[in-house]
Design a protein around this motif. Sequence first.
Motif, PDB file in Angstrom:
ATOM      1  N   UNK C  84      40.115  26.724  48.013  1.00 15.97           N
ATOM      2  CA  UNK C  84      39.644  27.678  49.023  1.00 15.97           C
ATOM      3  C   UNK C  84      40.517  28.931  49.010  1.00 15.97           C
ATOM      4  N   UNK C  85      41.821  28.736  48.948  1.00 17.38           N
ATOM      5  CA  UNK C  85      42.739  29.871  49.007  1.00 17.38           C
ATOM      6  C   UNK C  85      42.578  30.807  47.832  1.00 17.38           C
ATOM      7  N   UNK C  86      42.507  30.249  46.617  1.00 14.62           N
ATOM      8  CA  UNK C  86      42.367  31.103  45.434  1.00 14.62           C
ATOM      9  C   UNK C  86      41.030  31.832  45.456  1.00 14.62           C
ATOM     10  N   UNK C  87      39.978  31.079  45.810  1.00 18.42           N
ATOM     11  CA  UNK C  87      38.654  31.715  45.847  1.00 18.42           C
ATOM     12  C   UNK C  87      38.632  32.854  46.865  1.00 18.42           C
ATOM     13  N   UNK C  88      39.104  32.550  48.070  1.00 20.54           N
ATOM     14  CA  UNK C  88      39.075  33.565  49.115  1.00 20.54           C
ATOM     15  C   UNK C  88      39.918  34.773  48.725  1.00 20.54           C
ATOM     16  N   UNK C  89      41.103  34.503  48.187  1.00 19.40           N
ATOM     17  CA  UNK C  89      42.005  35.586  47.815  1.00 19.40           C
ATOM     18  C   UNK C  89      41.426  36.451  46.710  1.00 19.40           C
ATOM     19  N   UNK C  90      40.858  35.801  45.692  1.00 18.68           N
ATOM     20  CA  UNK C  90      40.285  36.542  44.566  1.00 18.68           C
ATOM     21  C   UNK C  90      39.118  37.401  45.030  1.00 18.68           C
ATOM     22  N   UNK C  91      38.204  36.764  45.726  1.00 17.45           N
ATOM     23  CA  UNK C  91      37.024  37.492  46.192  1.00 17.45           C
ATOM     24  C   UNK C  91      37.445  38.677  47.053  1.00 17.45           C
ATOM     25  N   UNK C  92      38.350  38.394  47.976  1.00 17.57           N
ATOM     26  CA  UNK C  92      38.784  39.421  48.912  1.00 17.57           C
ATOM     27  C   UNK C  92      39.449  40.579  48.181  1.00 17.57           C
ATOM     28  N   UNK C  93      40.357  40.247  47.285  1.00 22.62           N
ATOM     29  CA  UNK C  93      41.102  41.283  46.595  1.00 22.62           C
ATOM     30  C   UNK C  93      40.254  42.021  45.566  1.00 22.62           C
ATOM     31  N   UNK C  94      39.381  41.284  44.907  1.00 21.90           N
ATOM     32  CA  UNK C  94      38.611  41.875  43.811  1.00 21.90           C
ATOM     33  C   UNK C  94      37.469  42.737  44.336  1.00 21.90           C
ATOM     34  N   UNK C  95      36.815  42.265  45.378  1.00 19.44           N
ATOM     35  CA  UNK C  95      35.679  42.996  45.918  1.00 19.44           C
ATOM     36  C   UNK C  95      36.124  44.132  46.833  1.00 19.44           C
ATOM     37  N   UNK C  96      37.121  43.851  47.648  1.00 18.63           N
ATOM     38  CA  UNK C  96      37.594  44.862  48.597  1.00 18.63           C
ATOM     39  C   UNK C  96      36.526  45.173  49.640  1.00 18.63           C
ATOM     40  N   UNK C  97      36.691  46.278  50.338  1.00 18.72           N
ATOM     41  CA  UNK C  97      35.694  46.749  51.300  1.00 18.72           C
ATOM     42  C   UNK C  97      35.397  45.764  52.404  1.00 18.72           C
ATOM     43  N   UNK C  98      34.105  45.649  52.725  1.00 19.63           N
ATOM     44  CA  UNK C  98      33.683  44.831  53.852  1.00 19.63           C
ATOM     45  C   UNK C  98      34.034  43.362  53.630  1.00 19.63           C
ATOM     46  N   UNK C  99      33.784  42.889  52.382  1.00 21.07           N
ATOM     47  CA  UNK C  99      34.079  41.492  52.054  1.00 21.07           C
ATOM     48  C   UNK C  99      35.544  41.208  52.361  1.00 21.07           C
ATOM     49  N   UNK C 100      36.389  42.119  51.890  1.00 25.74           N
ATOM     50  CA  UNK C 100      37.821  41.970  52.116  1.00 25.74           C
ATOM     51  C   UNK C 100      38.113  41.878  53.603  1.00 25.74           C
ATOM     52  N   UNK C 101      37.517  42.801  54.355  1.00 26.00           N
ATOM     53  CA  UNK C 101      37.737  42.810  55.804  1.00 26.00           C
ATOM     54  C   UNK C 101      37.348  41.476  56.435  1.00 26.00           C
TER      55      UNK C 101
END
Lengths: 694, 325, 279
Positions: C84-101
Amino acid sequence: MISRIGEMKGRGQEGFTLIELLVVIIILGVLSAVVVFAVQGTGDKGSSAAYATDAKTVRTAEEAFCANKGRYGTEDELLSGKLLSSKSDYHAITLGSGGPCTGAGVASQSSYQITCNVVEAGCGGGGAVATGGTLVVGETFSSNTTTNVASSTGGGTHAWWEGMYNGLIALDEAGNPSPELATVVPTVANGGITNGGATYTLTLRQNVQWHDSTVAVPHYLDADDVKFTFEKVLLKYHARARNMATPLGYNATTCLAANIVATNGAGSNGGTVVFNFTAPYIPFLKQLNVTEGAINPGNSIPGFTVGVAGCPTQANTDAVKVGTGPFKFSSINSPSAGDGKVVKNPNYWKPGLPYLDGILMRPYTADAARTTALQSGAVDFVWDVPNPDVASFTASSSFKTVATQSLGGGPNSVDQVIFNLKASGSSVATVADGTAADHPILGDVNVRKAIFQALNRDQYLNTGRNGIGSVSKSPISSQIFGAETDIPLPAFSVSAADALLDAAGWNGPRTTIGTQTNVRTALGHPNPAIADGTALTIRFLQGSTTFDARVAVIKSNLATVGINMPVTVNTTTATTQVFTNRDFDLYILNYANGYDPHIGVRRQYAIDQISTTGTPNNAAGYRNVAVDADFDTAAQTLDTTTRYNLYHDFQTRVVADLPYVWMIETPNVRGYTTQCKGFVVWTGLFAESASCHR
Amino acid sequence: MLWAVNRRYVVRRLLQVVPTVLGIVTLSFALVHLTPGDPAREFAGEGADQAQIDAARSYLGLDRPVPEQFTTYLRHLLHGDLGTSYAQRMPVTEVIGIRLSATLLLTGTALVVSTVAGVGFGVLAARRPLRWLDNAVSTASLLVYSLPAFWLAQLAIMALALKVHLFPAGGMTDAREAYTGLAAARDIAHHLALPALVLALSETALVVRVTRAGLLQQAGQEYVRSARAKGLPQEQAVARHALPNALLPVLTIVGSRVGYLVSGAVLVESVFGWPGLGKALVDAAQAGDHPVILGMVLLVSATVVTANLATDMACAWIDPRIAAR
Amino acid sequence: MGHSPTAVVGLAMTALVAGVAALAGRIAPDYPFTVSTPDALRPPSARHLLGTDQLGRDLFTNVVQGAHTSMRIVAGVVVISSVVGIMAGCVSGFRGGLVDDVVMRVVETVQSVPRFFVAVLVTGWFGAGARTMTVLLGLTSWPVLARVVRAETLSLREREFVTAARTMGASDLRIVARHIVPNVAPTALVMAAVTGSRVVLLEAGLAFLGLGDPNLASWGALINNAQPYLARAWWMSVFPGAAMAISVLGMNLLADGLTDVFGPSAGGASLGGRSAPAD
């Protein structure tokens, strides 16, 4: 990072910097403050201990003098008699009326007084019976804002607050009655019981003041108070008093009991109360003590009047914290959160009592905490010495332990393993009307008998409960009327249990579940739903962690005969699971049998006690019309032999059916410091005549 | 200019809190309402009949649809009303309020003691890295950090309360004496010392390690070297320049430490019989007292959020580069 | 790893515990819950290597099988929280923007809710089970990892090998899987050790409150059970306590050592720079 550390190595210079110095000073400051507080605290303890020792020396000398001379002596007499080596450092001795001394006890209380010469906390006087002081009680239960022991059977409520109330009739530990708020115990001979046991007439004591009584507005106990308590509180909310609702013709919707007739007295009130049961009701006298029938002041709940329709809520009944007992309500959550406090009732109707100024109750729910609290002297009295610690407290000369059959919630308790007789998930209604399907495994009486015989109840007692108690010999507690001794319960026998399980269709090849390698499987089980190879798994629901060690013994015993017993400890939902959803196989409860089979035993077997209310009642889902008839007839039978035979019949039937395993009778052990004495441990009025010498 | 950056940061940070708090409320509400058990039965009291249980259900609003219960709960929450305790039949705010000060005192003391002692020992350890003092402090802190607090608590009672009688074995006040004024404060401090020290121990270990790591890292930085080059002795260069920067990480973990301390307090309180939230939590969990539990989860979460917010603000104030990031 | 004696010692201790856990069925195959009255409260002896408890249950069997229970929960939690942590971190960091928020708000929410309180609730209601506990702790232990992974992903996102892969038309998923995940692996490893040590303590804490799984041998339950016997039977408390301390210390040392080995970027997750969730 390694290189950086290497770089730093050679650079160290001597001496503290300012900041380091500051930090060290702060740490030292905090530590020394803590130490100073600690030492000062112990210093106080030191001097109060000295006062206590001094007082004790004087008292010992006085008792010795008394033994020789038949009276107490002056300080000079004690000195010349070499009973005191020097004059007391802190105390002065004043002789009372000078009458003969009778040793310890109430009669000698005023014959001498020792008073403190120094004005210091911790220096207390006290004579043969010390008066004053606060008793500190370590409670097993958490504090509870439910303070009215007439509207609840909660163990916590009763252990904490019974001292505020009185019943009409007191019961000794064996259940023998004596007068309390009633002037005499009604009997057939004195005309108090008439109509073959259907009518009871109780005459109330006069000049009994309620806690809210003042000189300007005196408030005395009267007959309306009793009627009000039964109508609006006891018959409505007290789980065991509700047994009387039907026989008394009580209307639970309007909260009216027309069959209770109250006639108030005149000067300082009192009066008579007549209870007209619709049929003879024999257990009545065992249901009038402070635990079963505490009396509240009448018309004390705003908006509700005796004899007028209307039901207060349980919270309403709790709001009135007034009784006639030796102690008055003082506070909850003071001086610290969770504490409860009651103070001396100066107008108590028993002259001279109580001796104590008050009781401070503090919860120590964790066993280890309760033990250390008593050991360290933080508390004087604990309700329930943890089983493993009983032996060491008993051996110590600084403490006294007393076993009693009574617990806060009710007396004469028995640990019982409960079989769910009907399929898990059956509705309460279908269990009660008998249409629910049998439990696929436990519906077979031979499996129940196998489990009964597989359980080593001696081991359960000695290892699981440190030997405190006794193995049950009958379905009724041996402490009360009706207990049978000549109906043998199935004996512990692993081979007999194995044989029964083999014959019941559980003789397939053994299988492994977790680390248990010998689990039985089904082979040709009569119930088609149980396919060959099904493992014999019986779930055990445990509602409280108190049973941990005991359930471990059961688990081990059942593993011996090849039964896999997964345990669920489920403190909150256990009652819902048992009483509403009936979603369990085995369950364990500690049933208070009360002082009469009708009060605490009937509810475990009667069909009308298969209900959704969370009160421990017919949890097995047992249904036997003949047993119900035994109980109902017995309750109406005044003749003891006939009554005894009815209970005998009941016991024969349930020993054949085995809805429960009657494990052990479980007395509780009270523990207290030897500085205090005079406890009556089986009742919530335990400190009425208690006193402490310090 | 700097303030403008900071203000934007402050506003942004505050706005971020809103969804977090909403998330916490929703999550806790869902948790509590998904669980089995019948609060109405609990509230109606033992031995209540079906009519009384139904009345309790409607009184508690439990007969309403769940979304409606949620909006009602939110509305009451905004008015500072956390509902009524099922078991105690009094307002949740009152149930919690009675216990709150005890827990605040315990955790607050532990927070201060562990921070001060941790920074102190950390500085001592970092003065001469890898020497005996550093090794001793580092090893001890790692060891302490690996021991369960409830175990330490029990050992502490055995040794310091029952054997040596230096401290009382439990409780927050002496039950025998009703002290007032300074004597009362002294009484409480006497009772507080042992649980607070036990609770502070593992946190001290943590702060030691953070301080030490920070100091060692800062000591190698350019500005410390240049301060050294300007003739400042190493000690002073570290003290004046490295320490404030090294303490930044100590500050940043205050928020999460508050959470740790409150949780640790649950166990330590139950061993010492300290009348705080921890004991109330265990009682409430056993009684199925949902509103009280919900209230406590919200309170602790809110404290953590606030502490995090405060530390972020403090960090941004100390080091404006954080806000500009 | 040769650079860091800390890591070696930590690894050795962790391996010891894990080895015992894995071979528990061989080392101590007996049923751990057999009650035997005559054997109650026996000190360590040849027959009972670590003594017995008040019910005569063998402590060696229980401590060894307790390692199995503890490590199984640790493994489950580490797997769940890492994924969960790696997925969330990757998605958040890679996508940025609203997803990150959104992800970061979820992270903050989970991080703010006191883990221990929630565990008390859930085990109190659903019954104390190893599986419930694993899932619960797994689902509440990932936020720190997600934060660290996100930070690293942010910095990796603009690195040349990532931009190169992107210009060559690699999909986001592929870039994350090929380039980002391997780079955050050291961090995840350090975090796994940190999480593991916390989980051992949390499980013990819950068992201490009587909320452990009653059907499994458990160190926490053993220590809880030993409370009334501290003065009479030191072995009941000391051995499970020592087993617990060894595994926690081992994992803490391992985390420390790995931080030294991998460098400070992974250290953000270790003890030295913890910004762990509220427990």
